[in-house]
Write an enzyme that holds these catalytic residues in place. Sequence first.
Site, PDB file in Angstrom:
ATOM      1  CE  LYS A   1       7.410   9.214 -30.549  1.00 12.98           C
ATOM      2  NZ  LYS A   1       5.974   9.543 -30.249  1.00 12.98           N
TER       3      LYS A   1
HETATM    4  C1  LIG Z   1       5.120   4.425 -28.004  1.00 10.09           C
HETATM    5  C2  LIG Z   1       5.355   4.406 -29.296  1.00 10.09           C
HETATM    6  N1  LIG Z   1       5.845   3.555 -30.152  1.00 10.09           N
HETATM    7  C3  LIG Z   1       5.880   3.573 -31.403  1.00 10.09           C
HETATM    8  C4  LIG Z   1       5.948   4.863 -32.102  1.00 10.09           C
HETATM    9  C5  LIG Z   1       5.909   4.786 -33.511  1.00 10.09           C
HETATM   10  O1  LIG Z   1       6.829   5.798 -33.895  1.00 10.09           O
HETATM   11  P1  LIG Z   1       6.850   6.528 -35.496  1.00 10.09           P
HETATM   12  O2  LIG Z   1       5.806   7.518 -35.433  1.00 10.09           O
HETATM   13  O3  LIG Z   1       8.397   7.083 -35.839  1.00 10.09           O
HETATM   14  O4  LIG Z   1       6.493   5.511 -36.442  1.00 10.09           O
HETATM   15  C6  LIG Z   1       5.278   5.953 -31.332  1.00 10.09           C
HETATM   16  C7  LIG Z   1       5.077   6.993 -32.008  1.00 10.09           C
HETATM   17  O5  LIG Z   1       4.346   8.049 -31.611  1.00 10.09           O
HETATM   18  C8  LIG Z   1       5.091   5.812 -30.214  1.00 10.09           C
HETATM   19  O6  LIG Z   1       4.528   6.677 -29.380  1.00 10.09           O
END
Ligand SMILES: Cc1ncc(COP(=O)(O)O)c(C=O)c1O
Length: 414
Positions: A187
């Site tokens: 991210k």
């Molecule tokens: C669009 C989107 N939503 C939610 C998430 C979930 O985040 P996390 O990996 O921190 O759980 C991601 C992670 O890659 C994502 O790209």
Amino acid sequence: MELVGEEEIQEVLEVLRSGYLFRYGQATGPYADARFLAKVCQCEQEIARYAGVRYAVAVNSGTSALLTALAALGIGPGDEVIVPGFTFIAGISSIVYARAIPVLAEIDRTFNLDAEDVKAKITPHTKAIMAVHMMGNPARLNELKKIADDHAVALIEDCAQAFGASYRGRVAGSIGRMGTYSFNVYKTITSGDGGMVVTDDEDLYRRAFAFHDQGHSPLRTGVEIGERPFFGLDFRFTELQAAVLLAQFRKLPRLLERLRANKKRYKELISDLPGLEFREITDEQGECSTMLTLILPSAEIARKIAAELGTKVVARAGWHVYNNMEQLMQQRTPTAVPCPFSCFGRYAGEDREIRYWQGMLPRTDALLERALNISIGVSDPGLSSGYGVTIRDDAESVERHAMGFRRAAEKYLR
Ligand SMILES: Cc1ncc(COP(=O)(O)O)c(C=O)c1O
């Protein structure tokens, strides 16, 4: 992750030296503990201020943030939530674990929710629209907000891939009733893993806080017997993660500036190629610029150029496409009774079979077959965005890379 350095190290050392790693503590009063640095609270306050909303709850991942937002909104059995067919599985998983039904909608040339299809997918059971700002580009929030308001459903912004983006002057995440962020390693900024929920609504904040920590009130100070509104879980963020995130957050403006300059330069160097189009950006000044997404004249040309570059078209590039989500296609839940899919009728009061199949979103499929991603800021060979330049790359390497792309593309674009 490439920009983790001395600033993060110093922040983490400060927490380690304090000997106090838990998010709660007392800074003043009879139980004050001088070791408590309140880094999690500081993160919440700084990010809420930045987003222009009153409240934020830090959690341990973007997935937890989404589940927390759904719980805060009271979404559950018998409810439907509209999501795009091009997304990360976490949005869909969180809806399933809330025991609601994910309803897939088409994307448009922004590579985000198609507002017209969202409208067509609204039913009396719809409780929310989950707009996922894919690859740094906010969805058409004005249109989606209007649809949500007209139908009295909630707009949730999944900004996992768009921390730092803004839309018409407002920070992404602050426009819907609730916004969520992720701080995993791919991210814009990272604390290894982590997430956040933001909202301007006090009641939603209190519910989100309770859900993320065993039903407790914000910044819990005692046992609160009798006061807890419902069962919560434990999605707490730690002082160590918050220390890293604070240092990363301070780097955000510099980071975005660099991404935007690199993407702009890359785009200029290839934009005259005949037949080459770019995905539509909803706010040129506000998007994160983490990805340059190309639309080629045909699926065949896109595949050939991708092969030339050692990568894949977006439709085939891994796990962001609904067709490749076997958990959803086959409704794979960990339990023998596949709730919510098999239980929807009981709670919605209508006998409807819930089904998903490959090819159910033909416009999304056609677009993704013609699309190619060039990563700006991170290159992760083998995953979804193999071809790209890293954040450390200077103008010269961006140019060299763009010229490499040109050579490959020119063979097929005339
Ligand atoms: C669009 C989107 N939503 C939610 C998430 C979930 O985040 P996390 O990996 O921190 O759980 C991601 C992670 O890659 C994502 O790209």
